[in-house]
Design an enzyme around this catalytic site. Structure first.
Site, PDB file in Angstrom:
ATOM      1  N   GLU A  34      -4.755  -5.492   4.516  1.00  0.00           N
ATOM      2  CA  GLU A  34      -5.068  -5.517   3.083  1.00  0.00           C
ATOM      3  C   GLU A  34      -4.963  -6.938   2.569  1.00  0.00           C
ATOM      4  O   GLU A  34      -4.028  -7.664   2.906  1.00  0.00           O
ATOM      5  CB  GLU A  34      -4.079  -4.667   2.266  1.00  0.00           C
ATOM      6  CG  GLU A  34      -4.371  -3.203   2.240  1.00  0.00           C
ATOM      7  CD  GLU A  34      -3.411  -2.427   1.337  1.00  0.00           C
ATOM      8  OE1 GLU A  34      -3.028  -2.930   0.261  1.00  0.00           O
ATOM      9  OE2 GLU A  34      -3.046  -1.312   1.733  1.00  0.00           O
ATOM     10  N   GLU A  53       3.163   0.024   4.118  1.00  0.00           N
ATOM     11  CA  GLU A  53       4.139  -0.716   3.314  1.00  0.00           C
ATOM     12  C   GLU A  53       5.465   0.011   3.083  1.00  0.00           C
ATOM     13  O   GLU A  53       5.848   0.280   1.939  1.00  0.00           O
ATOM     14  CB  GLU A  53       3.520  -1.089   1.957  1.00  0.00           C
ATOM     15  CG  GLU A  53       2.261  -1.917   2.076  1.00  0.00           C
ATOM     16  CD  GLU A  53       1.760  -2.468   0.748  1.00  0.00           C
ATOM     17  OE1 GLU A  53       2.280  -2.065  -0.306  1.00  0.00           O
ATOM     18  OE2 GLU A  53       0.855  -3.321   0.774  1.00  0.00           O
TER      19      GLU A  53
HETATM   20  C1  FCB Z   1      -0.814  -2.424  -2.064  1.00  0.00           C
HETATM   21  C2  FCB Z   1      -1.102  -0.970  -1.741  1.00  0.00           C
HETATM   22  C3  FCB Z   1      -2.518  -0.545  -2.008  1.00  0.00           C
HETATM   23  C4  FCB Z   1      -3.145  -1.222  -3.209  1.00  0.00           C
HETATM   24  C5  FCB Z   1      -2.826  -2.692  -3.268  1.00  0.00           C
HETATM   25  C6  FCB Z   1      -3.392  -3.404  -4.456  1.00  0.00           C
HETATM   26  O1  FCB Z   1       0.568  -2.602  -2.260  1.00  0.00           O
HETATM   27  O2  FCB Z   1      -0.879  -0.733  -0.365  1.00  0.00           O
HETATM   28  O3  FCB Z   1      -2.540   0.847  -2.060  1.00  0.00           O
HETATM   29  O4  FCB Z   1      -2.870  -0.553  -4.379  1.00  0.00           O
HETATM   30  O5  FCB Z   1      -1.440  -2.888  -3.214  1.00  0.00           O
END
Ligand code: FCB
Length: 447
Positions: free
Chosen positions: A354, A157
């Site tokens: 994610e 990110e």
């Molecule tokens: C993202 C992060 C990760 C986690 C999630 C909830 O932005 O990459 O580390 O904390 O959020």
């Protein structure tokens, strides 16, 4: 419980994601040096819910074998973890054992090379020496783990690193300055391309990519100014990094608008794109003073705020269901995003690196129907995107276990495994068993 509309290819990757700083603890073990997050937590405890710190987190550095046993028991065929750069060369001994342990359990090791824990001695991403220092670390990791890691992600990110580090100032180094944000972003993109070059020249066997946080941007108003604000948000939150990664250059018109003149030397292609998706952004024009606020209390009346005066603000969606941390729940956004990526970059393999939901949970209660509903709805969205041709290769749920959730401390829980706050005992939540059954009943499982 599994919905009939879930259909996935047989070679689909199923698993979870974590990040070193959020789970490992042992922040002073074996010569680990401090990271900017250790310093930030120490210097600004009041900014973190419950004055939490990344110590002991889940004590994963010591309990890693038990955690790998859970991954095996839960039937996952992939696991995304991050390497802790502050652990340096000695830390690579740990990841070497971890990767071996994953392989022994038939789980594909997927490594993120940087997940926000910059070694403090390097200062911040504004420092032009950071990309080369990163590339040197990457080369060591590549030589050590390159024969077994199946997927490499250079950065986690980068847009969030600069948005929170240099625009909202909520994360270290707590700067609020747009020009500096994009200069720091350029160092991140240099680091990404340098890292890919080093991984390739080291001859690693895995596929090479990055994990970008991406959100469909939705215009929340009807005026030309609102449409311009939405375009601005899409350009700088999504396209800026996508173009720099996929085509090795910043989008021209967007760069001209910022009078941004940096170019990327020797850009490298990715083999896949990691997509971190949580919620879409609803955007309108803003005359309100610049203001940023994140709900870290989990009290639903506390609103998140993001407004850049004269430019844009994030606004409440007209129809949203939200979590107690004011994060919208919108699975349709994931389908829209995957289809849009496949239109913009046809055929580029995508991996959901994610996606998950943070909830307030009693650590002794294992029932998490909201998480099951959230993941099921997002898997349906992926399934629809697959049916329309988006080349999605895997789904890595955030997270394997409850962890140190940055500014939210330990209260916002994301795990399939509950971690008891005192004993650190691991217990599977209902979602863990549910998730296992999902991929056992869809073709790609290793049952
Ligand atoms: C993202 C992060 C990760 C986690 C999630 C909830 O932005 O990459 O580390 O904390 O959020």
């Amino acid at each position: 419980m599994t919905s009939p509309s879930l259909s996935f290819p047989p070679d689909f990757f199923w698993g979870c994601a974590t990040a070193a700083l959020q789970i490992e603890g042992s922040t002073e073990a074996d010569g680990r040096e401090p990271s900017i997050w250790d310093d930030f937590c120490r210097n600004h405890p009041e900014r973190i819910h419950g004055r939490a710190t990344p110590e002991p987190a889940c004590d994963h550095y010591r309990r890693w074998q038990e955690d790998l046993d859970w991954i095996g028991k839960l039937g996952h065929n992939a696991y995304r973890f991050s390497l802790s750069w502050p652990r340096g060369v000695r830390g690579l001994d740990f990841y070497d054992r971890l990767v071996d342990g994953l392989c022994a359990r038939g789980v594909a090791p997927m490594a993120t090379l940087y997940h926000w824990d910059l070694p403090s001695r390097l200062g911040s991403w504004e420092n032009p020496a950071v990309p080369e220092a990163f590339a040197e670390y990457v080369e060591l990791a590549a030589r050590r783990l390159g024969d077994r890691v199946t997927h490499w992600m250079t950065l986690n990110e980068p847009a969030w690193s600069i948005m929170n580090g240099f625009v909202t100032g909520l994360h270290p180094p707590c700067v609020q300055n747009l020009d500096r944000a994009f200069q720091a972003g350029h160092q991140l993109m240099r680091a990404h391309h340098l890292a890919l070059a080093r991984l390739r020249s080291a001859g690693v066997r895995g596929k090479l990519g990055i994990a970008l946080n991406l959100s469909p941007v939705r215009c929340a108003g009807t005026s030309a100014k609102d449409r311009r604000a939405a375009r601005w948000a899409d350009d700088y939150l999504n396209r800026w990094f996508l173009e720099a990664v996929v085509h090795g250059r910043y989008p021209q018109a967007a760069a001209r608008r910022l009078r941004f003149e940096q170019v990327l030397d020797n850009p490298q292609p990715v083999d896949f794109l990691g997509v971190n998706y949580y919620y879409p952004k609803w955007v309108a024009h803003s005359q309100r003073p610049t203001q940023f606020h994140l709900n870290t209390s989990g009290q639903s009346q506390e609103k998140c705020q993001f407004s850049l005066q004269g430019r844009l603000q994030f606004v409440d969606s007209p129809r949203a269901e939200k979590t107690e941390w004011d994060w919208e729940i919108d699975p349709q956004g994931l389908e829209d995003l995957l289809l849009d990526l496949n239109r913009s970059y046809p055929g580029l393999p995508l991996m959901v690196t994610e996606n998950g939901i943070g909830l307030r949970e009693d650590p002794s209660c294992q029932d998490d129907p909201q998480r099951i509903a959230f993941v099921e709805a997002h898997l349906q969205a992926i399934s629809r995107a697959l049916a329309q041709g988006a080349p999605v290769k895997g789904y890595l749920m955030w997270a394997l276990m409850d962890n140190f959730s940055w500014l939210n401390g330990y209260q916002k829980r994301y795990g399939l495994l509950a971690i008891h706050p005192e004993t650190l005992e691991r217990r599977p939540k209902a979602s863990a068993e549910w998730y296992r059954r999902v991929f056992q009943t869809s073709a790609g499982s290793k049952s």
